[in-house]
Design an enzyme around this catalytic site. Structure first.
Site, PDB file in Angstrom:
ATOM      1  N   GLY A   1       0.840  -1.202   0.000  1.00 32.84           N
ATOM      2  CA  GLY A   1       0.000   0.000   0.000  1.00 32.84           C
ATOM      3  C   GLY A   1       0.866   1.239   0.000  1.00 32.84           C
ATOM      4  O   GLY A   1       2.057   1.174  -0.310  1.00 32.84           O
ATOM      5  N   CYS A   2       0.278   2.353   0.355  1.00 34.64           N
ATOM      6  CA  CYS A   2       0.975   3.653   0.301  1.00 34.64           C
ATOM      7  C   CYS A   2       2.393   3.528   0.866  1.00 34.64           C
ATOM      8  O   CYS A   2       2.592   3.141   2.016  1.00 34.64           O
ATOM      9  CB  CYS A   2       0.180   4.694   1.083  1.00 34.64           C
ATOM     10  SG  CYS A   2       1.027   6.273   1.161  1.00 34.64           S
ATOM     11  N   PHE A   3       3.369   3.863   0.027  1.00 33.89           N
ATOM     12  CA  PHE A   3       4.756   3.495   0.372  1.00 33.89           C
ATOM     13  C   PHE A   3       5.361   4.300   1.512  1.00 33.89           C
ATOM     14  O   PHE A   3       6.272   3.837   2.186  1.00 33.89           O
ATOM     15  CB  PHE A   3       5.660   3.488  -0.857  1.00 33.89           C
ATOM     16  CG  PHE A   3       5.672   4.696  -1.754  1.00 33.89           C
ATOM     17  CD1 PHE A   3       5.198   5.931  -1.350  1.00 33.89           C
ATOM     18  CD2 PHE A   3       6.193   4.565  -3.056  1.00 33.89           C
ATOM     19  CE1 PHE A   3       5.234   7.030  -2.205  1.00 33.89           C
ATOM     20  CE2 PHE A   3       6.239   5.659  -3.915  1.00 33.89           C
ATOM     21  CZ  PHE A   3       5.753   6.894  -3.484  1.00 33.89           C
ATOM     22  N   TRP A   4       4.811   5.504   1.736  1.00 33.54           N
ATOM     23  CA  TRP A   4       5.459   6.275   2.801  1.00 33.54           C
ATOM     24  C   TRP A   4       5.114   5.725   4.186  1.00 33.54           C
ATOM     25  O   TRP A   4       5.913   5.831   5.111  1.00 33.54           O
ATOM     26  CB  TRP A   4       5.234   7.770   2.627  1.00 33.54           C
ATOM     27  CG  TRP A   4       3.858   8.338   2.825  1.00 33.54           C
ATOM     28  CD1 TRP A   4       3.044   8.136   3.907  1.00 33.54           C
ATOM     29  CD2 TRP A   4       3.163   9.247   1.955  1.00 33.54           C
ATOM     30  NE1 TRP A   4       1.893   8.857   3.754  1.00 33.54           N
ATOM     31  CE2 TRP A   4       1.930   9.555   2.573  1.00 33.54           C
ATOM     32  CE3 TRP A   4       3.466   9.843   0.728  1.00 33.54           C
ATOM     33  CZ2 TRP A   4       0.995  10.414   2.001  1.00 33.54           C
ATOM     34  CZ3 TRP A   4       2.525  10.700   0.169  1.00 33.54           C
ATOM     35  CH2 TRP A   4       1.312  10.984   0.783  1.00 33.54           C
TER      36      TRP A   4
ATOM     37  N   HIS B   1      -1.816   4.816   6.270  1.00 32.54           N
ATOM     38  CA  HIS B   1      -2.848   3.772   6.252  1.00 32.54           C
ATOM     39  C   HIS B   1      -2.587   2.660   7.263  1.00 32.54           C
ATOM     40  O   HIS B   1      -3.388   1.750   7.387  1.00 32.54           O
ATOM     41  CB  HIS B   1      -2.984   3.187   4.838  1.00 32.54           C
ATOM     42  CG  HIS B   1      -1.827   2.327   4.392  1.00 32.54           C
ATOM     43  ND1 HIS B   1      -0.531   2.796   4.280  1.00 32.54           N
ATOM     44  CD2 HIS B   1      -1.770   1.019   4.035  1.00 32.54           C
ATOM     45  CE1 HIS B   1       0.254   1.817   3.845  1.00 32.54           C
ATOM     46  NE2 HIS B   1      -0.473   0.736   3.696  1.00 32.54           N
TER      47      HIS B   1
END
Ligand code: MHO
Length: 158
Positions: free
Chosen positions: A9-12, A153
């Site tokens: 999911g969202c990489f950060w 997330h």
């Protein structure tokens, strides 16, 4: 020093989470295993490049094993969710384990098999060799250090 690439999911969020773990020496967020060269975030967001938001991890295997890294990975993803993690949807948010060392495959497969016991639905996390990795834009690197109240997330404290 060993390397593994994880899409969760969202990489950060993935970066902020793994940066807190002992034995993780270096991380870079980027785009992996798509069809285009040097993709931008805007291009990846169109869902047409095939790239997955991915975290490159360099780790010290004397401090943390790949199996342990994967056990952390399973904690923060839903591996049965196709192209969706948290509030984010699209093929860039698929989950994946991309290896560079063929000899890691047994560890990866064993970890997936073990994790499957926790779900009735099939795990759809991709397991592939790494084909491409393009580091993301500088503003995406260590994003949550730069923007402590930014969207995330996953729970960073598990
Ligand atoms: N929903 C988030 C995802 C960012 S992550 C780098 C946003 O659009 O800001 O995909």
């Amino acid at each position: 020093m060993k390397e593994i690439y994880l899409a969760g999911g969202c990489f950060w969020g993935m970066q902020a989470y793994f940066d807190l773990k002992d034995g993780i020496i270096n991380t870079v967020v980027g785009y992996a295993n798509g069809r285009t060269q040097n993709p931008t975030y805007q291009e990846v967001c169109t869902d047409t490049t095939g790239h997955a938001e991915t975290l490159f991890i360099q780790y010290d295997e004397n401090i943390i094993s790949l199996d342990k890294i994967l056990s952390y990975f399973w904690k923060v993803i839903d591996p049965t969710s196709l192209n969706k993690q948290g509030g984010d949807m699209g093929s860039q948010y698929r989950t994946g384990i991309y290896y560079v060392d063929e000899s890691d495959l047994n560890t990866i497969k064993a970890s997936v098999d073990k994790e499957q016991n926790n779900y009735n639905e099939i795990i759809v996390t991709e397991i592939e060799s790494l084909k491409y990795f393009y580091p993301a834009e500088e503003y995406h690197q260590k994003y949550l250090q730069k923007n402590p109240n930014g969207y995330c997330h996953i729970d960073l404290n598990i």
